[in-house]
Design a protein around this motif. Structure first.
Motif, PDB file in Angstrom:
ATOM      1  N   LYS B 170       0.835  -1.210   0.000  1.00  0.00           N
ATOM      2  CA  LYS B 170       0.000   0.000   0.000  1.00  0.00           C
ATOM      3  C   LYS B 170       0.864   1.251   0.000  1.00  0.00           C
ATOM      4  O   LYS B 170       0.569   2.211  -0.714  1.00  0.00           O
ATOM      5  CB  LYS B 170      -0.921   0.010   1.222  1.00  0.00           C
ATOM      6  N   THR B 171       1.953   1.235   0.783  1.00  0.00           N
ATOM      7  CA  THR B 171       2.807   2.427   0.805  1.00  0.00           C
ATOM      8  C   THR B 171       3.628   2.536  -0.476  1.00  0.00           C
ATOM      9  O   THR B 171       4.318   3.534  -0.670  1.00  0.00           O
ATOM     10  CB  THR B 171       3.761   2.435   2.017  1.00  0.00           C
ATOM     11  N   LEU B 172       3.581   1.519  -1.310  1.00  0.00           N
ATOM     12  CA  LEU B 172       4.239   1.621  -2.619  1.00  0.00           C
ATOM     13  C   LEU B 172       3.210   1.910  -3.701  1.00  0.00           C
ATOM     14  O   LEU B 172       3.517   1.846  -4.886  1.00  0.00           O
ATOM     15  CB  LEU B 172       5.009   0.333  -2.920  1.00  0.00           C
ATOM     16  N   GLY B 173       1.999   2.195  -3.274  1.00  0.00           N
ATOM     17  CA  GLY B 173       0.991   2.678  -4.213  1.00  0.00           C
ATOM     18  C   GLY B 173       0.061   1.631  -4.796  1.00  0.00           C
ATOM     19  O   GLY B 173      -0.666   1.921  -5.742  1.00  0.00           O
ATOM     20  N   ALA B 174       0.075   0.404  -4.240  1.00  0.00           N
ATOM     21  CA  ALA B 174      -0.745  -0.654  -4.839  1.00  0.00           C
ATOM     22  C   ALA B 174      -2.234  -0.406  -4.616  1.00  0.00           C
ATOM     23  O   ALA B 174      -2.653  -0.020  -3.532  1.00  0.00           O
ATOM     24  CB  ALA B 174      -0.359  -2.009  -4.269  1.00  0.00           C
ATOM     25  N   SER B 175      -3.013  -0.628  -5.664  1.00  0.00           N
ATOM     26  CA  SER B 175      -4.468  -0.567  -5.551  1.00  0.00           C
ATOM     27  C   SER B 175      -4.960  -1.908  -5.009  1.00  0.00           C
ATOM     28  O   SER B 175      -4.190  -2.849  -4.879  1.00  0.00           O
ATOM     29  CB  SER B 175      -5.081  -0.319  -6.918  1.00  0.00           C
ATOM     30  N   GLN B 176      -6.246  -2.001  -4.718  1.00  0.00           N
ATOM     31  CA  GLN B 176      -6.796  -3.265  -4.219  1.00  0.00           C
ATOM     32  C   GLN B 176      -6.518  -4.409  -5.203  1.00  0.00           C
ATOM     33  O   GLN B 176      -6.121  -5.498  -4.802  1.00  0.00           O
ATOM     34  CB  GLN B 176      -8.308  -3.136  -3.994  1.00  0.00           C
ATOM     35  N   GLY B 177      -6.738  -4.131  -6.481  1.00  0.00           N
ATOM     36  CA  GLY B 177      -6.515  -5.155  -7.496  1.00  0.00           C
ATOM     37  C   GLY B 177      -5.059  -5.578  -7.556  1.00  0.00           C
ATOM     38  O   GLY B 177      -4.738  -6.761  -7.665  1.00  0.00           O
ATOM     39  N   GLN B 178      -4.156  -4.597  -7.453  1.00  0.00           N
ATOM     40  CA  GLN B 178      -2.729  -4.903  -7.498  1.00  0.00           C
ATOM     41  C   GLN B 178      -2.297  -5.685  -6.260  1.00  0.00           C
ATOM     42  O   GLN B 178      -1.470  -6.579  -6.348  1.00  0.00           O
ATOM     43  CB  GLN B 178      -1.924  -3.620  -7.641  1.00  0.00           C
TER      44      GLN B 178
END
Ligand SMILES: Nc1ncnc2c1ncn2[C@@H]1O[C@H](COP(=O)(O)OP(=O)(O)O)[C@@H](O)[C@H]1O
Ligand SMILES: [Mg+2]
Lengths: 285, 268
Positions: B170-178
């Motif tokens: 999440k802190t690397l920018g991942a979306s739920q799908g990612q």
């Protein structure tokens, strides 16, 4: 600030409008170094479990300046990790807000990178693939990813381990990967929660020096939680000394001298003694 | 005289040890079998030599009643098995990931799973063969056998995911799908493979039982025919074939599962 609207215009990286989740620092390039970048405003966090409610943070406010490394030291359990997790957006405060460049943060995003005490690396990825994770997420093309990861692997002394698996690395090497993985994204601010806490004293010192070296060539805004006063004084521009829970700010110390610092200097020793004696007075154990 | 000195840290030595132990163990097993059947002196429990003679004959000349080759039986069993296995993979993988990931859905479906899971898969055999025929019926029994171990392993795997991996992403920018594709999915692969391993074992138990209800089925039906015809040595030969096939499938699954987990750095 919504994650999907991180658009940076006219930077050297890009001519068109494009989501640059991998260069969120560019969003704040208009803010000069030394000005407030991150504001923690009236932060309150209350944990509720079946047995009890814990007020971990109570009306905590603090400003972090662009380009500085500020350490947070305080007695164990005073709420340091809680504050950091609120800044990262991984934890929603009970009340209060976090502003970055004046924008309110609500959820986690790549503008606030994080380095974890137990590394939190992905064992199914190689070292390089771990470092490139965020770039991959942001949709950065392969050649650019490779070029950028090469640079960060080199900076953290990991070049020859690029294709290694995580379980083949020592603890110190693992945290180098963790730091490279956070740094490569150029977040507006990097949050480190006792990043060297799981390492032995010697490895710790080496990694502190590596961090200092990297910061010499690339200015970053870093919030660094540690329980080592020595580490805080060695690394930081400012040290934030907290009281026992719920944390209030006891003092903010401007650490004199350029990095790398002499750990044995009289100034250093004097500051360390002051902070340690305060922390001991706060120790409830 | 050179004394063979066993070294636990030597891979070759460990391998040789495994082989020796296995061979001796099987030899002792044969002796025990022999002694037991000689003592029992019962037509229904033939001695090993008769069974192996029947097995040899079966492989060379085929089934003594219908004249079908043994490979025909094996092919039918394997096909049934693969259908059931494939169906279980296709259904249990997405479902397990979904149920592991979405707590309300997991809570809602937990009673269903807990009610159906303890039913022996074989109990479904007469019903499935009756309603779906002698091709699809046994395959569905195998499906049930593999499905539940696979499903529960995957759900377990998703819940065992290190929360720090999700936080870091999440802190690397991942979306739920990612998060799902780049963390949850790879992190559960070892659990999926473990589920497959357990499921394959159960699947082999199911197939033989399911085929008993067949008109022309695979190796299970052959077993029943031989018993009904009083050819006990041939029946035991069928049991040996079933055992070998079961060992092969679970052995391969175990090997693949270990290999992949190690490659992924997750063989903790
Ligand atoms: N998830 C949680 N649930 C309940 N209490 C918690 C939780 N996380 C932290 N706490 C409590 O909040 C206080 C502050 O914790 P933390 O921020 O982790 O302190 P620090 O990092 O300074 O050691 C502690 O008393 C801790 O027990
Ligand atoms: Mg902490």
């Amino acid at each position: 600030m919504s994650r999907s609207k991180l658009v940076v215009k006219g930077e050297k990286y890009d001519s068109s409008d494009r989501v640059r989740a991998d260069r969120t620092d560019l969003l704040y390039s208009h803010i000069p170094e030394g000005e407030t970048l991150v504001s923690i405003k009236d932060l309150n966090v209350t944990y509720r479990t079946d047995e009890k409610t814990t007020v971990a943070v109570d009306d905590f406010s603090f400003d972090i300046k662009k380009g500085e490394l500020v350490s947070i030291v305080g007695p164990s359990g005073c709420g340091k990790s809680t504050i950091l997790r609120c800044i990262s957006g991984l934890l929603q405060p009970t009340s209060g807000e976090i502003l970055i460049g004046g924008n309110k943060c609500t959820t986690a995003g790549s503008d606030r990178g994080m380095v974890f005490q137990d590394f939190a690396l992905f064992p199914w990825r190689s070292v390089r693939k771990n470092v490139e994770f965020g770039l991959e997420i942001a949709g950065v093309p392969k050649e650019e990813r490779q070029e950028r990861s090469d640079r960060y692997l080199k900076a953290m002394g990991l070049s020859e381990f690029a294709d290694s698996r995580i379980h083949e690395l020592s603890g110190g090497m693992k945290q180098r990967v963790g730091i490279a993985r956070a740094m490569i994204m150029h977040p507006a601010v990097i949050l480190m929660d006792e990043p060297f806490g799981a390492l032995d004293a010697q490895t710790r010192n080496i990694l502190q020096e590596s961090l200092v070296n990297v910061l010499k060539t690339s200015s970053r805004t870093i919030v660094f939680v540690t329980h080592s006063v020595d580490e805080a004084l060695f690394l930081s521009d400012r040290v934030l000394v907290l009281s026992k829970r719920p944390a209030t700010i006891h003092t903010v110390i401007d650490v004199p001298g350029e990095r790398p610092r002499d750990r044995a200097s009289p100034e250093f020793t004097k500051l360390r003694r002051e902070i340690l004696s305060y922390l001991e007075s706060q120790n409830t154990l | 005289m050179a004394v063979f000195k066993y070294d636990e840290n030597n891979r070759r030595h460990r391998f040789i040890r495994t082989i020796v132990v296995t061979v001796v163990s099987l030899a002792v097993f044969l002796v025990l079998w022999w002694v037991a059947t000689v003592l029992m002196n019962d037509q229904n429990f033939p001695t090993p030599d008769k069974v192996f003679a029947a097995l040899y004959d079966l492989i060379l000349n085929g089934d003594p009643i219908g004249g079908h080759s043994i490979w025909e039986y094996i092919a039918i069993s394997l096909k049934t098995f693969l259908y059931g296995f494939g169906l279980a993979l296709v259904v249990a993988d997405p479902l397990g990931l979904l149920l592991g990931y979405v707590k309300p859905l997991r809570e809602f479906t937990a009673p269903w799973i807990e009610v159906v899971r303890p039913i022996a898969p074989i109990a479904w055999a007469p019903i499935f063969v009756l309603s779906f025929g002698s091709r699809l019926g046994p395959a569905l029994v195998v499906f049930i056998g593999i499905f539940f171990p696979l499903l529960t392993n995957i759900i377990f795997g998703v819940q065992r995911i290190d929360k720090n991996w999700l936080d870091a992403s999440k802190t690397l920018g991942a979306s739920q799908g990612q998060l799902f594709y780049k963390v949850v999915l790879p992190a559960t692969v070892p659990y999926i493979l473990n589920g497959v391993k357990v499921g394959l074992g159960v699947g082999w138990m199911c197939i033989v039982a399911a085929e008993i209800y067949n008109k022309f089925g695979g190796i299970g039906q052959y077993l029943v025919d031989m018993v009904n015809g009083g050819l006990m040595a041939n029946a035991f030969a069928a049991i040996i074939i079933i055992a070998i096939l079961g060992l092969l499938t679970t052995g391969v699954a175990e090997y693949v599962s270990k290999l992949v987990s190690r490659r992924m750095g997750m063989d903790a």
